[in-house]
Design a protein around this motif. Structure first.
Motif, mmCIF file in Angstrom:
data_model
loop_
_atom_site.group_PDB
_atom_site.id
_atom_site.type_symbol
_atom_site.label_atom_id
_atom_site.label_comp_id
_atom_site.label_asym_id
_atom_site.label_seq_id
_atom_site.Cartn_x
_atom_site.Cartn_y
_atom_site.Cartn_z
ATOM 1 N N ILE A 158 41.424 31.001 37.472
ATOM 2 C CA ILE A 158 42.850 31.328 37.608
ATOM 3 C C ILE A 158 43.049 32.843 37.685
ATOM 4 O O ILE A 158 43.897 33.336 38.443
ATOM 5 C CB ILE A 158 43.646 30.713 36.438
ATOM 6 C CG1 ILE A 158 43.518 29.191 36.430
ATOM 7 C CG2 ILE A 158 45.088 31.158 36.459
ATOM 8 C CD1 ILE A 158 44.120 28.505 37.641
ATOM 9 N N TRP A 159 42.251 33.594 36.904
ATOM 10 C CA TRP A 159 42.376 35.052 36.929
ATOM 11 C C TRP A 159 41.942 35.616 38.281
ATOM 12 O O TRP A 159 42.511 36.601 38.759
ATOM 13 C CB TRP A 159 41.558 35.687 35.800
ATOM 14 C CG TRP A 159 42.215 35.484 34.482
ATOM 15 C CD1 TRP A 159 41.881 34.574 33.533
ATOM 16 C CD2 TRP A 159 43.340 36.187 33.971
ATOM 17 N NE1 TRP A 159 42.726 34.674 32.460
ATOM 18 C CE2 TRP A 159 43.631 35.656 32.695
ATOM 19 C CE3 TRP A 159 44.147 37.219 34.464
ATOM 20 C CZ2 TRP A 159 44.689 36.117 31.926
ATOM 21 C CZ3 TRP A 159 45.189 37.679 33.673
ATOM 22 C CH2 TRP A 159 45.445 37.129 32.427
ATOM 23 N N ALA A 201 43.688 38.115 43.332
ATOM 24 C CA ALA A 201 43.807 38.072 44.792
ATOM 25 C C ALA A 201 45.267 38.191 45.220
ATOM 26 O O ALA A 201 45.581 38.870 46.211
ATOM 27 C CB ALA A 201 43.203 36.771 45.322
ATOM 28 N N ARG A 202 46.157 37.541 44.484
ATOM 29 C CA ARG A 202 47.592 37.664 44.804
ATOM 30 C C ARG A 202 48.074 39.096 44.630
ATOM 31 O O ARG A 202 48.851 39.601 45.442
ATOM 32 C CB ARG A 202 48.408 36.743 43.894
ATOM 33 C CG ARG A 202 48.350 35.311 44.281
ATOM 34 C CD ARG A 202 49.294 34.516 43.408
ATOM 35 N NE ARG A 202 49.037 33.089 43.523
ATOM 36 C CZ ARG A 202 49.433 32.195 42.639
ATOM 37 N NH1 ARG A 202 50.088 32.578 41.565
ATOM 38 N NH2 ARG A 202 49.153 30.931 42.817
ATOM 39 N N TRP A 203 47.623 39.749 43.548
ATOM 40 C CA TRP A 203 48.028 41.140 43.326
ATOM 41 C C TRP A 203 47.470 42.053 44.413
ATOM 42 O O TRP A 203 48.114 43.020 44.811
ATOM 43 C CB TRP A 203 47.555 41.611 41.951
ATOM 44 C CG TRP A 203 48.542 41.340 40.870
ATOM 45 C CD1 TRP A 203 49.117 40.151 40.581
ATOM 46 C CD2 TRP A 203 49.075 42.283 39.964
ATOM 47 N NE1 TRP A 203 49.966 40.289 39.523
ATOM 48 C CE2 TRP A 203 49.958 41.586 39.122
ATOM 49 C CE3 TRP A 203 48.881 43.645 39.760
ATOM 50 C CZ2 TRP A 203 50.660 42.209 38.105
ATOM 51 C CZ3 TRP A 203 49.571 44.255 38.731
ATOM 52 C CH2 TRP A 203 50.453 43.547 37.932
ATOM 53 N N PRO A 215 52.523 45.242 43.192
ATOM 54 C CA PRO A 215 53.873 45.478 42.675
ATOM 55 C C PRO A 215 54.475 46.754 43.271
ATOM 56 O O PRO A 215 53.758 47.650 43.718
ATOM 57 C CB PRO A 215 53.655 45.619 41.169
ATOM 58 C CG PRO A 215 52.230 45.963 41.005
ATOM 59 C CD PRO A 215 51.505 45.357 42.154
ATOM 60 N N SER A 216 55.788 46.803 43.244
ATOM 61 C CA SER A 216 56.473 47.970 43.807
ATOM 62 C C SER A 216 56.258 49.196 42.917
ATOM 63 O O SER A 216 55.865 49.088 41.757
ATOM 64 C CB SER A 216 57.969 47.681 43.933
ATOM 65 O OG SER A 216 58.547 47.519 42.651
#
Length: 56
Positions: free
Chosen positions: A4-5, A10-12, A17-18
């Protein structure tokens, strides 16, 4: 490491983030570190300490 980590990292990597979010998180971390340093150098104020009740 939990898979899961790896998915979360991978999503990050794909959607970081802005800049405002990064500044907000860094500001909160710096405030916490400043409060910790103040408490470490000067100690906890006596008026914030809870009175202990002694049981006999």
């Amino acid at each position: 490491m939990n898979p899961i980590w790896l998915i979360r990292m991978a999503r990050w990597a794909r959607n970081p983030p802005s800049g405002a979010r990064v500044k907000l998180v860094l500001g909160v971390v710096l405030c916490c570190l400043a409060l910790f340093a103040i408490e470490w150098f000067w100690g906890w104020p006596e008026w914030l300490t809870v009175n202990t009740i002694r049981h006999r």
